[in-house]
Design a protein around this motif. Structure first.
Motif, PDB file in Angstrom:
ATOM      1  N   LEU A 153      19.113  -4.150   0.422  1.00 52.46           N
ATOM      2  CA  LEU A 153      17.932  -3.304   0.200  1.00 52.46           C
ATOM      3  C   LEU A 153      16.707  -4.217   0.171  1.00 52.46           C
ATOM      4  O   LEU A 153      16.481  -4.943  -0.800  1.00 52.46           O
ATOM      5  CB  LEU A 153      18.088  -2.530  -1.105  1.00 52.46           C
ATOM      6  CG  LEU A 153      19.253  -1.526  -1.090  1.00 52.46           C
ATOM      7  CD1 LEU A 153      19.621  -1.080  -2.502  1.00 52.46           C
ATOM      8  CD2 LEU A 153      18.922  -0.311  -0.229  1.00 52.46           C
ATOM      9  N   SER A 154      15.953  -4.212   1.267  1.00 54.30           N
ATOM     10  CA  SER A 154      14.909  -5.207   1.445  1.00 54.30           C
ATOM     11  C   SER A 154      13.573  -4.558   1.775  1.00 54.30           C
ATOM     12  O   SER A 154      13.367  -3.373   1.527  1.00 54.30           O
ATOM     13  CB  SER A 154      15.355  -6.181   2.544  1.00 54.30           C
ATOM     14  OG  SER A 154      14.429  -7.231   2.676  1.00 54.30           O
ATOM     15  N   PHE A 155      12.655  -5.338   2.357  1.00 51.05           N
ATOM     16  CA  PHE A 155      11.309  -4.839   2.639  1.00 51.05           C
ATOM     17  C   PHE A 155      10.876  -5.222   4.044  1.00 51.05           C
ATOM     18  O   PHE A 155      11.308  -6.221   4.602  1.00 51.05           O
ATOM     19  CB  PHE A 155      10.298  -5.377   1.609  1.00 51.05           C
ATOM     20  CG  PHE A 155      10.189  -6.884   1.553  1.00 51.05           C
ATOM     21  CD1 PHE A 155       9.262  -7.567   2.341  1.00 51.05           C
ATOM     22  CD2 PHE A 155      11.002  -7.625   0.707  1.00 51.05           C
ATOM     23  CE1 PHE A 155       9.146  -8.956   2.277  1.00 51.05           C
ATOM     24  CE2 PHE A 155      10.896  -9.021   0.646  1.00 51.05           C
ATOM     25  CZ  PHE A 155       9.965  -9.684   1.436  1.00 51.05           C
ATOM     26  N   SER A 156      10.029  -4.378   4.616  1.00 50.48           N
ATOM     27  CA  SER A 156       9.330  -4.695   5.859  1.00 50.48           C
ATOM     28  C   SER A 156       7.907  -4.196   5.646  1.00 50.48           C
ATOM     29  O   SER A 156       7.544  -3.111   6.079  1.00 50.48           O
ATOM     30  CB  SER A 156       9.994  -4.002   7.051  1.00 50.48           C
ATOM     31  OG  SER A 156       9.234  -4.228   8.219  1.00 50.48           O
ATOM     32  N   PHE A 157       7.147  -4.995   4.906  1.00 50.35           N
ATOM     33  CA  PHE A 157       5.826  -4.565   4.460  1.00 50.35           C
ATOM     34  C   PHE A 157       4.730  -5.136   5.357  1.00 50.35           C
ATOM     35  O   PHE A 157       4.791  -6.278   5.785  1.00 50.35           O
ATOM     36  CB  PHE A 157       5.556  -5.027   3.015  1.00 50.35           C
ATOM     37  CG  PHE A 157       6.406  -4.367   1.960  1.00 50.35           C
ATOM     38  CD1 PHE A 157       7.107  -3.193   2.220  1.00 50.35           C
ATOM     39  CD2 PHE A 157       6.495  -4.916   0.685  1.00 50.35           C
ATOM     40  CE1 PHE A 157       7.880  -2.577   1.225  1.00 50.35           C
ATOM     41  CE2 PHE A 157       7.266  -4.314  -0.311  1.00 50.35           C
ATOM     42  CZ  PHE A 157       7.963  -3.147  -0.042  1.00 50.35           C
ATOM     43  N   GLY A 158       3.709  -4.288   5.611  1.00 58.14           N
ATOM     44  CA  GLY A 158       2.521  -4.726   6.332  1.00 58.14           C
ATOM     45  C   GLY A 158       1.395  -4.915   5.336  1.00 58.14           C
ATOM     46  O   GLY A 158       1.175  -6.002   4.813  1.00 58.14           O
ATOM     47  N   ARG A 159       0.733  -3.799   5.032  1.00 58.14           N
ATOM     48  CA  ARG A 159      -0.425  -3.860   4.134  1.00 58.14           C
ATOM     49  C   ARG A 159      -0.065  -4.399   2.757  1.00 58.14           C
ATOM     50  O   ARG A 159      -0.836  -5.129   2.136  1.00 58.14           O
ATOM     51  CB  ARG A 159      -1.044  -2.464   4.010  1.00 58.14           C
ATOM     52  CG  ARG A 159      -2.516  -2.469   3.656  1.00 58.14           C
ATOM     53  CD  ARG A 159      -3.081  -1.063   3.664  1.00 58.14           C
ATOM     54  NE  ARG A 159      -2.274  -0.152   2.879  1.00 58.14           N
ATOM     55  CZ  ARG A 159      -2.322  -0.060   1.555  1.00 58.14           C
ATOM     56  NH1 ARG A 159      -3.136  -0.809   0.864  1.00 58.14           N
ATOM     57  NH2 ARG A 159      -1.552   0.795   0.909  1.00 58.14           N
ATOM     58  N   ALA A 160       1.121  -4.053   2.249  1.00 59.60           N
ATOM     59  CA  ALA A 160       1.503  -4.474   0.895  1.00 59.60           C
ATOM     60  C   ALA A 160       1.736  -5.983   0.793  1.00 59.60           C
ATOM     61  O   ALA A 160       1.773  -6.531  -0.306  1.00 59.60           O
ATOM     62  CB  ALA A 160       2.740  -3.709   0.436  1.00 59.60           C
ATOM     63  N   LEU A 161       1.898  -6.660   1.933  1.00 58.72           N
ATOM     64  CA  LEU A 161       1.942  -8.129   1.915  1.00 58.72           C
ATOM     65  C   LEU A 161       0.580  -8.727   2.287  1.00 58.72           C
ATOM     66  O   LEU A 161       0.216  -9.798   1.823  1.00 58.72           O
ATOM     67  CB  LEU A 161       2.993  -8.651   2.912  1.00 58.72           C
ATOM     68  CG  LEU A 161       4.441  -8.731   2.427  1.00 58.72           C
ATOM     69  CD1 LEU A 161       5.369  -9.044   3.596  1.00 58.72           C
ATOM     70  CD2 LEU A 161       4.617  -9.786   1.338  1.00 58.72           C
ATOM     71  N   GLN A 162      -0.157  -8.011   3.154  1.00 53.85           N
ATOM     72  CA  GLN A 162      -1.364  -8.614   3.721  1.00 53.85           C
ATOM     73  C   GLN A 162      -2.665  -8.307   2.989  1.00 53.85           C
ATOM     74  O   GLN A 162      -3.640  -9.049   3.144  1.00 53.85           O
ATOM     75  CB  GLN A 162      -1.531  -8.171   5.178  1.00 53.85           C
ATOM     76  CG  GLN A 162      -0.473  -8.707   6.114  1.00 53.85           C
ATOM     77  CD  GLN A 162      -0.776  -8.278   7.530  1.00 53.85           C
ATOM     78  OE1 GLN A 162      -1.873  -8.473   8.033  1.00 53.85           O
ATOM     79  NE2 GLN A 162       0.193  -7.652   8.179  1.00 53.85           N
ATOM     80  N   ALA A 163      -2.712  -7.224   2.214  1.00 57.05           N
ATOM     81  CA  ALA A 163      -3.993  -6.845   1.574  1.00 57.05           C
ATOM     82  C   ALA A 163      -4.588  -7.997   0.759  1.00 57.05           C
ATOM     83  O   ALA A 163      -5.775  -8.329   0.921  1.00 57.05           O
ATOM     84  CB  ALA A 163      -3.810  -5.584   0.732  1.00 57.05           C
ATOM     85  N   PRO A 164      -3.800  -8.673  -0.101  1.00 55.77           N
ATOM     86  CA  PRO A 164      -4.391  -9.770  -0.874  1.00 55.77           C
ATOM     87  C   PRO A 164      -4.800 -10.964   0.004  1.00 55.77           C
ATOM     88  O   PRO A 164      -5.724 -11.699  -0.330  1.00 55.77           O
ATOM     89  CB  PRO A 164      -3.296 -10.181  -1.857  1.00 55.77           C
ATOM     90  CG  PRO A 164      -2.047  -9.512  -1.420  1.00 55.77           C
ATOM     91  CD  PRO A 164      -2.407  -8.395  -0.500  1.00 55.77           C
ATOM     92  N   VAL A 165      -4.117 -11.126   1.134  1.00 54.03           N
ATOM     93  CA  VAL A 165      -4.425 -12.233   2.052  1.00 54.03           C
ATOM     94  C   VAL A 165      -5.793 -12.006   2.694  1.00 54.03           C
ATOM     95  O   VAL A 165      -6.632 -12.903   2.746  1.00 54.03           O
ATOM     96  CB  VAL A 165      -3.343 -12.351   3.155  1.00 54.03           C
ATOM     97  CG1 VAL A 165      -3.564 -13.590   4.003  1.00 54.03           C
ATOM     98  CG2 VAL A 165      -1.936 -12.374   2.544  1.00 54.03           C
ATOM     99  N   LEU A 166      -6.007 -10.782   3.192  1.00 53.42           N
ATOM    100  CA  LEU A 166      -7.288 -10.439   3.814  1.00 53.42           C
ATOM    101  C   LEU A 166      -8.443 -10.602   2.823  1.00 53.42           C
ATOM    102  O   LEU A 166      -9.483 -11.146   3.158  1.00 53.42           O
ATOM    103  CB  LEU A 166      -7.247  -8.999   4.345  1.00 53.42           C
ATOM    104  CG  LEU A 166      -6.555  -8.808   5.695  1.00 53.42           C
ATOM    105  CD1 LEU A 166      -6.203  -7.346   5.913  1.00 53.42           C
ATOM    106  CD2 LEU A 166      -7.437  -9.305   6.844  1.00 53.42           C
ATOM    107  N   ARG A 167      -8.212 -10.155   1.587  1.00 53.31           N
ATOM    108  CA  ARG A 167      -9.269 -10.271   0.563  1.00 53.31           C
ATOM    109  C   ARG A 167      -9.598 -11.745   0.304  1.00 53.31           C
ATOM    110  O   ARG A 167     -10.758 -12.121   0.189  1.00 53.31           O
ATOM    111  CB  ARG A 167      -8.830  -9.597  -0.754  1.00 53.31           C
ATOM    112  CG  ARG A 167      -8.861  -8.081  -0.716  1.00 53.31           C
ATOM    113  CD  ARG A 167      -8.773  -7.482  -2.118  1.00 53.31           C
ATOM    114  NE  ARG A 167      -7.530  -7.820  -2.807  1.00 53.31           N
ATOM    115  CZ  ARG A 167      -6.418  -7.073  -2.744  1.00 53.31           C
ATOM    116  NH1 ARG A 167      -6.393  -5.959  -2.013  1.00 53.31           N
ATOM    117  NH2 ARG A 167      -5.331  -7.426  -3.401  1.00 53.31           N
TER     118      ARG A 167
END
Length: 340
Positions: free
Chosen positions: A286-300
């Motif tokens: 049971l894993s993850f394939s996240f886009g925004r939930a990984l990248q939002a803090p990076v973009l900020r």
């Protein structure tokens, strides 16, 4: 490629403690993400941002693979290395989004079907040559009055199965993504009902199209109440209902389930993944394939400034590490403020 190598890719993508970084935003979506931090979306800027992501040292400790967009798999780093090669040499598996987005389903108002099957066999061969080892196709289903209709579910399940069969024909491991959107005022129970129906239809079609399940991954939504539902559910209820739906609809031959974050905040996606992983063992990782939930803090953290590059990469590692902990059911909210 052999069955064995596709099976191996599927298993490697859901290796313990690891998940997938979805960096496959289309050009319009990327424009929205960049404009949110006050930047214009140009090809050089998109390339620069994605190079920042892909050259983060230590990312492979928490991330197994990266889904690329058509533009991105053709791009190179500043020093001239193709992105797919950069990922492979860092121990990350390159993947590719192959669908062409959604189009209205004729005669069915407010329902969509995903485009992109025409010419897909040839595109797959090219993507394999460019270094992709897995692929992704997203179907979108909306809950509403009388929706999704059986016709919409069937059309999308059929397209997902045709895509998956074509991917395996060329030796790529297909990630199958039927997303039941959280837009609307439906209850968590209604989401469970629809998600079950959708997943059953998808696996029926995958079987009919002779898709080898051991060489696939499922990328579903978590079972959530609609974003406008007055009665929200706590993480434990979401986790229980999600696991219950998966057990009813997903064959045990599937090696892993990589949840999409779909409209949840960074923290919500992580805490819910953690809650789900407290209900192990299950037949699948049971894993993850996240886009925004990984990248939002990076973009900020990045904000388009070269000087912020290392801070942005640290933000990516931190977020990926939290999701890695959630895979073991060992995430704690206080970890949010402690930088690894």
């Amino acid at each position: 490629m052999t069955h064995q190598s596709m099976d191996h890719t599927a298993a490697a993508l859901v290796a313990p403690g690891k998940g997938i970084l979805a960096a496959d935003e289309s050009t319009p979506t990327m424009a929205k993400r960049l404009s949110a931090i006050g930047l214009e979306s140009t090809e050089p800027r998109r390339r620069e941002y994605r190079e920042l992501l892909f050259t983060t040292v230590g990312l492979s400790e928490y991330v197994s693979g990266v889904i690329l967009f058509d533009e991105t798999i053709r791009q190179r780093t500043t020093d001239g290395r193709p992105f797919a090669d950069v990922l492979s040499s860092a121990g990350l598996i390159p993947g590719i989004k192959v669908d062409a987005g959604t189009k209205p389903l004729a005669a069915f108002p407010d329902e969509v079907v995903t485009d992109g099957l025409d010419g897909l066999r040839d595109r797959f061969e090219e993507y394999a040559e460019l270094g992709a080892r897995f692929a992704k196709w997203r179907a979108v289903l909306r809950i509403g009055e009388g929706r999704p209709t059986p016709t919409c579910i069937e059309a999308n399940a059929h397209a997902l199965a045709r895509y998956a069969a074509l991917a395996q024909e060329v030796g790529l491991t297909p990630v199958v993504e039927p997303e039941v959107l959280m837009d609307g005022s439906h209850t968590v129970e209604r989401c469970a009902e629809v998600t079950t129906e959708v997943l059953r239809a998808v696996y029926d079609q995958l079987a009919r199209h002779r898709v080898r399940l051991e060489a696939t991954l499922l990328k579903p939504n978590m079972v959530l109440p609609g974003s406008d539902c007055p009665e929200q559910a706590d993480d434990e209820r979401i986790a229980l209902m999600t696991v219950e739906v998966l057990r009813r609809a997903v064959p045990a031959a599937v090696p892993g389930i990589v949840f999409l974050s779909g409209g949840q905040s960074d923290e919500q996606a992580t805490t819910r993944l953690d809650a789900i992983n407290r209900h192990v063992p299950q037949p699948w990782e049971l894993s993850f394939s996240f886009g925004r939930a990984l990248q939002a803090p990076v973009l900020r953290a990045w904000a388009g400034e070269e000087a912020n590059r290392s801070a942005a990469q640290a933000a990516l590692l931190h977020r990926a590490g939290l999701n890695s902990a959630a895979r073991y059911g060992s995430y704690r909210p206080e970890m949010e403020t402690v930088r690894a």
